[in-house]
Design a protein around this motif. Structure first.
Motif, PDB file in Angstrom:
ATOM      1  N   THR A 145       0.829  -1.197   0.000  1.00 25.40           N
ATOM      2  CA  THR A 145       0.000   0.000   0.000  1.00 25.40           C
ATOM      3  C   THR A 145       0.871   1.257   0.000  1.00 25.40           C
ATOM      4  O   THR A 145       1.801   1.378   0.805  1.00 25.40           O
ATOM      5  CB  THR A 145      -0.914   0.023   1.241  1.00 25.40           C
ATOM      6  OG1 THR A 145      -1.791  -1.104   1.206  1.00 25.40           O
ATOM      7  CG2 THR A 145      -1.744   1.298   1.277  1.00 25.40           C
ATOM      8  N   ARG A 146       0.564   2.164  -0.918  1.00 31.98           N
ATOM      9  CA  ARG A 146       1.258   3.457  -0.931  1.00 31.98           C
ATOM     10  C   ARG A 146       0.504   4.433  -0.036  1.00 31.98           C
ATOM     11  O   ARG A 146      -0.712   4.561  -0.143  1.00 31.98           O
ATOM     12  CB  ARG A 146       1.335   4.028  -2.345  1.00 31.98           C
ATOM     13  CG  ARG A 146       2.489   3.487  -3.134  1.00 31.98           C
ATOM     14  CD  ARG A 146       2.883   4.467  -4.243  1.00 31.98           C
ATOM     15  NE  ARG A 146       1.971   4.445  -5.373  1.00 31.98           N
ATOM     16  CZ  ARG A 146       2.092   5.271  -6.417  1.00 31.98           C
ATOM     17  NH1 ARG A 146       3.062   6.180  -6.456  1.00 31.98           N
ATOM     18  NH2 ARG A 146       1.229   5.186  -7.422  1.00 31.98           N
ATOM     19  N   ARG A 147       1.230   5.125   0.820  1.00 28.41           N
ATOM     20  CA  ARG A 147       0.585   6.039   1.754  1.00 28.41           C
ATOM     21  C   ARG A 147       0.859   7.488   1.382  1.00 28.41           C
ATOM     22  O   ARG A 147       1.978   7.847   1.018  1.00 28.41           O
ATOM     23  CB  ARG A 147       1.061   5.760   3.191  1.00 28.41           C
ATOM     24  CG  ARG A 147       0.517   6.773   4.208  1.00 28.41           C
ATOM     25  CD  ARG A 147       0.600   6.270   5.622  1.00 28.41           C
ATOM     26  NE  ARG A 147      -0.408   5.242   5.888  1.00 28.41           N
ATOM     27  CZ  ARG A 147      -1.667   5.501   6.184  1.00 28.41           C
ATOM     28  NH1 ARG A 147      -2.119   6.756   6.231  1.00 28.41           N
ATOM     29  NH2 ARG A 147      -2.504   4.524   6.432  1.00 28.41           N
ATOM     30  N   PHE A 148      -0.207   8.299   1.473  1.00 32.24           N
ATOM     31  CA  PHE A 148      -0.124   9.736   1.251  1.00 32.24           C
ATOM     32  C   PHE A 148      -0.798  10.437   2.425  1.00 32.24           C
ATOM     33  O   PHE A 148      -1.526   9.824   3.202  1.00 32.24           O
ATOM     34  CB  PHE A 148      -0.847  10.119  -0.046  1.00 32.24           C
ATOM     35  CG  PHE A 148      -0.255   9.516  -1.288  1.00 32.24           C
ATOM     36  CD1 PHE A 148       0.679  10.217  -2.042  1.00 32.24           C
ATOM     37  CD2 PHE A 148      -0.621   8.244  -1.711  1.00 32.24           C
ATOM     38  CE1 PHE A 148       1.230   9.677  -3.188  1.00 32.24           C
ATOM     39  CE2 PHE A 148      -0.075   7.681  -2.857  1.00 32.24           C
ATOM     40  CZ  PHE A 148       0.850   8.399  -3.605  1.00 32.24           C
ATOM     41  N   MET A 162      -8.671   3.753   2.950  1.00 33.46           N
ATOM     42  CA  MET A 162      -8.051   3.023   1.843  1.00 33.46           C
ATOM     43  C   MET A 162      -8.809   3.279   0.533  1.00 33.46           C
ATOM     44  O   MET A 162     -10.041   3.352   0.512  1.00 33.46           O
ATOM     45  CB  MET A 162      -8.046   1.523   2.136  1.00 33.46           C
ATOM     46  CG  MET A 162      -7.455   1.143   3.484  1.00 33.46           C
ATOM     47  SD  MET A 162      -5.679   1.332   3.548  1.00 33.46           S
ATOM     48  CE  MET A 162      -5.168  -0.142   2.655  1.00 33.46           C
ATOM     49  N   VAL A 163      -8.050   3.390  -0.544  1.00 30.49           N
ATOM     50  CA  VAL A 163      -8.598   3.577  -1.882  1.00 30.49           C
ATOM     51  C   VAL A 163      -7.891   2.615  -2.830  1.00 30.49           C
ATOM     52  O   VAL A 163      -6.652   2.512  -2.799  1.00 30.49           O
ATOM     53  CB  VAL A 163      -8.400   5.028  -2.379  1.00 30.49           C
ATOM     54  CG1 VAL A 163      -8.880   5.180  -3.813  1.00 30.49           C
ATOM     55  CG2 VAL A 163      -9.126   6.011  -1.473  1.00 30.49           C
ATOM     56  N   THR A 196      -3.333  -0.308  -4.045  1.00 30.41           N
ATOM     57  CA  THR A 196      -4.038   0.227  -2.893  1.00 30.41           C
ATOM     58  C   THR A 196      -3.294   1.443  -2.364  1.00 30.41           C
ATOM     59  O   THR A 196      -2.071   1.423  -2.203  1.00 30.41           O
ATOM     60  CB  THR A 196      -4.164  -0.824  -1.774  1.00 30.41           C
ATOM     61  OG1 THR A 196      -4.835  -1.982  -2.286  1.00 30.41           O
ATOM     62  CG2 THR A 196      -4.954  -0.272  -0.603  1.00 30.41           C
ATOM     63  N   LEU A 197      -4.050   2.503  -2.106  1.00 27.33           N
ATOM     64  CA  LEU A 197      -3.505   3.733  -1.545  1.00 27.33           C
ATOM     65  C   LEU A 197      -4.161   3.976  -0.195  1.00 27.33           C
ATOM     66  O   LEU A 197      -5.283   3.527   0.056  1.00 27.33           O
ATOM     67  CB  LEU A 197      -3.779   4.924  -2.463  1.00 27.33           C
ATOM     68  CG  LEU A 197      -3.528   4.749  -3.961  1.00 27.33           C
ATOM     69  CD1 LEU A 197      -3.964   6.014  -4.707  1.00 27.33           C
ATOM     70  CD2 LEU A 197      -2.057   4.460  -4.230  1.00 27.33           C
ATOM     71  N   ALA A 198      -3.482   4.731   0.667  1.00 22.29           N
ATOM     72  CA  ALA A 198      -4.035   5.048   1.981  1.00 22.29           C
ATOM     73  C   ALA A 198      -3.731   6.499   2.323  1.00 22.29           C
ATOM     74  O   ALA A 198      -2.693   7.041   1.941  1.00 22.29           O
ATOM     75  CB  ALA A 198      -3.463   4.125   3.047  1.00 22.29           C
TER      76      ALA A 198
END
Length: 456
Positions: free
Chosen positions: A2-5, A123-124, A130-132
């Motif tokens: 998961t990539r986090r922003f 989460m998206v 998957t992004l968070a």
């Protein structure tokens, strides 16, 4: 993985890029997700291309009137639709490229192309990725409503998006819907040289407006040769050789093209809102509070998808409200917004606040005044005297409740009243303003000084 922003913005319409800019300048990392066109409706299928077409149509109209002003040497006027389409597309394309360049060069912003779906818990999902983020902003806009009318799926109908691709002139355009989008296309195509018919089920055009505004708009359009049918009970469609037959009650209308302009629906049905606990109303609009927060903590909805405004300027104001509250420690609310908008026929209609009917129905003690554009020197000089100016105020407080300016420059002149209402200026204060002559706006103090009870 998961990539986090820090923040995820879904949709690159009017509110999205500006919000990304504010967030990144505050030191936050942002993922901007867009599945179609950067720039959203306004840049790609709304304001920019359609108002370019309105401008072209006005040039053709003015050229046809040249002899009335003593201008000679202008022959029969026709429109090259290939060039018309190309000009609108260039204006739209340049604006889209500007947004693309802005976002691609924005430090801290990652542009991701694809279809986003909420997964819950910040989460998206976009495709297989998957992004968070702690903050998620939904800016997904809307699209044309296709009504379930008999035979509509059997014909090659147009919407406000697909009509922009026409590079030939329709012989006869039938427009279903007598509101803002439909009327703008009706007049522009009539001025291009097309036979135009407008079909409206309601008793009047632009039904949310006062009866005198609606009647005046109808007079303007009919004077240009547009055929208008209101109080229509039944509408149906059938293919007829190379054309289309439109059933209007007991009559059949033969045409070459049909434009559906009966409203908009939000792009919310495939976002996975239910997984994140984001509530919508019966029409699919995301429910928000005054700060544009949804029923799910950490998720906000901006622009057309929240049902709190259907305009580019309201979407941008949504961004301003969210940014001010989250980044500047303010407590701004969309509930405080003064509602202003325009109908871009020619002459345009500028509107703000309550209509006369709404003000009277609110139970307030109402004052009103109305002046025809024939009393406006600027309009007389231009020989554009159709329409009128009207203002409504509260008799007790002196508060300006709303106004309509249907006439040349009405879309600009209305801002004088929008500004007054935005700062809470009273009738007494604004009556003594000294506007520039000769302008349309110069009649506003005169209009205010003549306010009288509705029944007087």
């Amino acid at each position: 993985m998961t990539r986090r922003f820090d923040a995820i913005i879904i949709g690159a319409g009017q509110a999205g890029p500006a919000l990304a800019d504010r967030l990144t300048k505050s030191g936050k990392t942002v993922a901007m997700i867009e599945r179609k066109w950067l720039g959203g409706t306004c840049v790609n299928t709304g304001c920019m291309p359609t108002k370019a077409l309105v401008a072209i149509a006005r040039v053709a109209h003015v050229a046809r009137r040249a002899g009335e002003f003593g201008v000679r040497g202008v022959g029969p006027v026709s429109v090259d639709m290939t060039q018309v389409k190309a000009r609108a597309a260039t204006i739209s394309g340049n604006a889209r490229q500007n947004v693309t360049t802005w976002l691609d060069g924005m430090p801290g912003c990652t542009v991701i192309r694809g279809h986003a779906r909420l997964e819950g818990n910040g989460m998206v999902r976009v495709g297989e990725e998957t992004l968070a983020a702690d903050w998620i902003f939904l800016n997904v806009g809307g699209r044309a409503l296709v009504p379930e009318l008999p035979g509509v799926r059997d014909i090659p109908y147009l919407t406000n998006t697909s009509i922009l691709q026409l590079d030939t002139l329709p012989a006869h355009l039938v427009i279903i819907g007598g509101s803002y989008v439909g009327l703008e296309f009706a007049q522009m195509y009539r001025r291009f040289g097309t036979q135009v018919t407008v079909i409206e089920k309601g008793p009047a055009l632009i039904g949310r407006e006062d009866e005198d505004v609606s009647a005046a708009v109808r007079d303007i359009l009919e004077a240009e040769g547009i055929h208008i049918h209101t109080h229509v009970r039944e509408i149906g469609f059938a293919k007829a050789g190379d054309g289309i037959t439109v059933q209007v009650d007991q009559n059949n209308i033969a045409c070459s093209h049909v434009l559906l302009a009966v409203g908009r629906v939000p792009n919310t049905s495939d976002l996975g809102l239910e997984r994140a606990g984001v509530a919508t109303d019966s029409r699919g609009y995301i429910q928000v509070d005054g700060q544009l927060g949804t029923s799910a903590p950490g998720i906000w909805a901006l622009g057309d998808c929240n049902g709190r405004g259907a305009f580019t300027h309201t979407a941008y104001n949504d961004y301003e409200i969210v940014a001010a509250n989250l980044l500047d420690g303010e407590s701004r609310s969309v509930d405080d917004r003064i509602a202003g908008y325009a109908l871009y026929i020619d002459p345009p209609l500028g509107r703000v606040g309550m209509s006369e009917h709404q003000a009277s129905a609110s139970g307030k003690s109402v004052l009103v005044n109305k002046r025809p554009m024939t009393r406006v020197g600027r309009a007389v000089e231009k020989d554009e005297t159709q329409g009128f100016m009207k203002v409504v105020a509260d008799a007790k407080s002196g508060e300006i409740l709303g106004a309509a300016i249907l006439g040349t420059g009405g879309d600009e002149a209305i801002h004088g009243i929008i500004d007054m209402m935005s700062v809470g200026a009273t009738v007494a204060q604004m009556t003594w303003a000294v506007p520039v002559h000769p302008t349309v706006s110069e009649l506003i103090p005169t209009l205010l000084s003549g306010l009288h009870p509705v029944d007087a």
